[in-house]
Design a protein around this motif. Sequence first.
Motif, PDB file in Angstrom:
ATOM      1  N   PRO A   1       0.945  -1.301   0.053  1.00  0.00           N
ATOM      2  CA  PRO A   1       0.071  -0.092  -0.080  1.00  0.00           C
ATOM      3  C   PRO A   1       0.874   1.343   0.056  1.00  0.00           C
ATOM      4  N   ALA A   2       0.250   2.263  -0.510  1.00  0.00           N
ATOM      5  CA  ALA A   2       1.006   3.571  -0.378  1.00  0.00           C
ATOM      6  C   ALA A   2       0.395   4.426   0.227  1.00  0.00           C
ATOM      7  N   GLU A   3       1.142   5.648   0.517  1.00  0.00           N
ATOM      8  CA  GLU A   3       0.432   6.758   1.450  1.00  0.00           C
ATOM      9  C   GLU A   3      -0.358   7.754   0.360  1.00  0.00           C
ATOM     10  N   THR A   4       0.281   7.918  -0.847  1.00  0.00           N
ATOM     11  CA  THR A   4      -0.312   8.792  -2.064  1.00  0.00           C
ATOM     12  C   THR A   4      -0.493   7.916  -3.246  1.00  0.00           C
ATOM     13  N   TYR A   5      -1.716   8.129  -3.904  1.00  0.00           N
ATOM     14  CA  TYR A   5      -1.835   7.573  -4.981  1.00  0.00           C
ATOM     15  C   TYR A   5      -2.256   8.513  -6.265  1.00  0.00           C
ATOM     16  N   VAL A   6      -1.823   8.280  -7.406  1.00  0.00           N
ATOM     17  CA  VAL A   6      -2.152   9.209  -8.473  1.00  0.00           C
ATOM     18  C   VAL A   6      -3.428   8.463  -9.120  1.00  0.00           C
ATOM     19  N   ARG A   7      -4.549   9.257  -8.984  1.00  0.00           N
ATOM     20  CA  ARG A   7      -5.791   8.919  -9.499  1.00  0.00           C
ATOM     21  C   ARG A   7      -6.125   9.500 -10.653  1.00  0.00           C
ATOM     22  N   VAL A   8      -6.781   8.772 -11.582  1.00  0.00           N
ATOM     23  CA  VAL A   8      -7.420   9.511 -12.970  1.00  0.00           C
ATOM     24  C   VAL A   8      -8.720   9.593 -12.707  1.00  0.00           C
ATOM     25  N   ALA A   9      -9.143  10.905 -13.002  1.00  0.00           N
ATOM     26  CA  ALA A   9     -10.777  10.863 -13.111  1.00  0.00           C
ATOM     27  C   ALA A   9     -11.187  11.499 -13.915  1.00  0.00           C
ATOM     28  N   GLU A  10     -12.624  11.597 -14.218  1.00  0.00           N
ATOM     29  CA  GLU A  10     -13.488  12.178 -15.420  1.00  0.00           C
ATOM     30  C   GLU A  10     -14.600  12.808 -14.670  1.00  0.00           C
ATOM     31  N   LEU A  11     -14.538  14.130 -14.915  1.00  0.00           N
ATOM     32  CA  LEU A  11     -15.823  15.203 -14.173  1.00  0.00           C
ATOM     33  C   LEU A  11     -16.549  15.226 -15.343  1.00  0.00           C
ATOM     34  N   THR A  12     -17.994  14.938 -15.096  1.00  0.00           N
ATOM     35  CA  THR A  12     -18.936  14.801 -16.102  1.00  0.00           C
ATOM     36  C   THR A  12     -19.928  15.714 -15.565  1.00  0.00           C
ATOM     37  N   ASN A  13     -20.089  15.903 -14.272  1.00  0.00           N
ATOM     38  CA  ASN A  13     -21.252  16.626 -13.287  1.00  0.00           C
ATOM     39  C   ASN A  13     -20.876  16.993 -12.177  1.00  0.00           C
ATOM     40  N   LEU A  14     -21.519  18.096 -11.550  1.00  0.00           N
ATOM     41  CA  LEU A  14     -20.833  18.418 -10.358  1.00  0.00           C
ATOM     42  C   LEU A  14     -21.242  17.554  -9.144  1.00  0.00           C
ATOM     43  N   ASN A  15     -22.204  16.560  -9.363  1.00  0.00           N
ATOM     44  CA  ASN A  15     -22.234  15.320  -8.367  1.00  0.00           C
ATOM     45  C   ASN A  15     -21.219  14.549  -8.114  1.00  0.00           C
ATOM     46  N   GLU A  16     -20.213  14.780  -8.856  1.00  0.00           N
ATOM     47  CA  GLU A  16     -18.887  13.887  -8.736  1.00  0.00           C
ATOM     48  C   GLU A  16     -17.725  14.739  -7.789  1.00  0.00           C
ATOM     49  N   LEU A  17     -18.078  15.740  -7.558  1.00  0.00           N
ATOM     50  CA  LEU A  17     -17.029  16.796  -6.816  1.00  0.00           C
ATOM     51  C   LEU A  17     -16.819  16.256  -5.178  1.00  0.00           C
ATOM     52  N   PRO A  18     -17.857  15.690  -4.656  1.00  0.00           N
ATOM     53  CA  PRO A  18     -17.454  15.318  -3.415  1.00  0.00           C
ATOM     54  C   PRO A  18     -16.625  14.223  -3.146  1.00  0.00           C
ATOM     55  N   SER A  19     -16.550  13.269  -4.042  1.00  0.00           N
ATOM     56  CA  SER A  19     -15.660  12.165  -4.146  1.00  0.00           C
ATOM     57  C   SER A  19     -14.233  12.580  -4.659  1.00  0.00           C
ATOM     58  N   LEU A  20     -14.116  13.565  -5.483  1.00  0.00           N
ATOM     59  CA  LEU A  20     -12.932  14.120  -5.877  1.00  0.00           C
ATOM     60  C   LEU A  20     -12.216  14.933  -4.826  1.00  0.00           C
ATOM     61  N   LYS A  21     -13.034  15.493  -4.025  1.00  0.00           N
ATOM     62  CA  LYS A  21     -12.585  16.464  -2.920  1.00  0.00           C
ATOM     63  C   LYS A  21     -12.090  15.578  -1.808  1.00  0.00           C
ATOM     64  N   LYS A  22     -12.855  14.160  -1.680  1.00  0.00           N
ATOM     65  CA  LYS A  22     -12.396  13.423  -0.745  1.00  0.00           C
ATOM     66  C   LYS A  22     -11.011  12.488  -0.927  1.00  0.00           C
TER      67      LYS A  22
END
Length: 125
Positions: free
Chosen positions: A37-58
């Motif tokens: 396991p790592a302390e930091t991950y590089v995640r690839v995300a796709e933003l299609t609407n504002l409902n996805e912002l809470p998970s990106l912020k987390k």
Amino acid sequence: MAFMDKLFGSGTKTTSSAEEYTELDLGKYEEVMDEEPAETYVRVAELTNLNELPSLKKEIYDGNILMIDISNIKADKLMLDRALKDLKEVIIDVHGDIAGIKEDQVLVTPTGVKIDRSKVIGGRY
């Protein structure tokens, strides 16, 4: 004239065929290490609407680096501005960084990770 063309180039571009290009299989260079396991991950995300912002912020609050594809919301200026404003607030809160990468991507980093905006070209900045 042929000598000068060899030395300086002819100034005309030669056409290339598809046979001249080699397709790269990067899969042989990828290695998944599930056991570590790592302390930091590089995640690839796709933003299609504002409902996805809470998970990106987390993800940012959890200390992960996000590469976000914003191409789906880029046409909606209001949605894009709101999303980037919300991400900027999180970045300010955690003392991270945010930068545009190309036209459709945004790189967001957490605490302790800053984005160098100069390019490394041939080992030089």
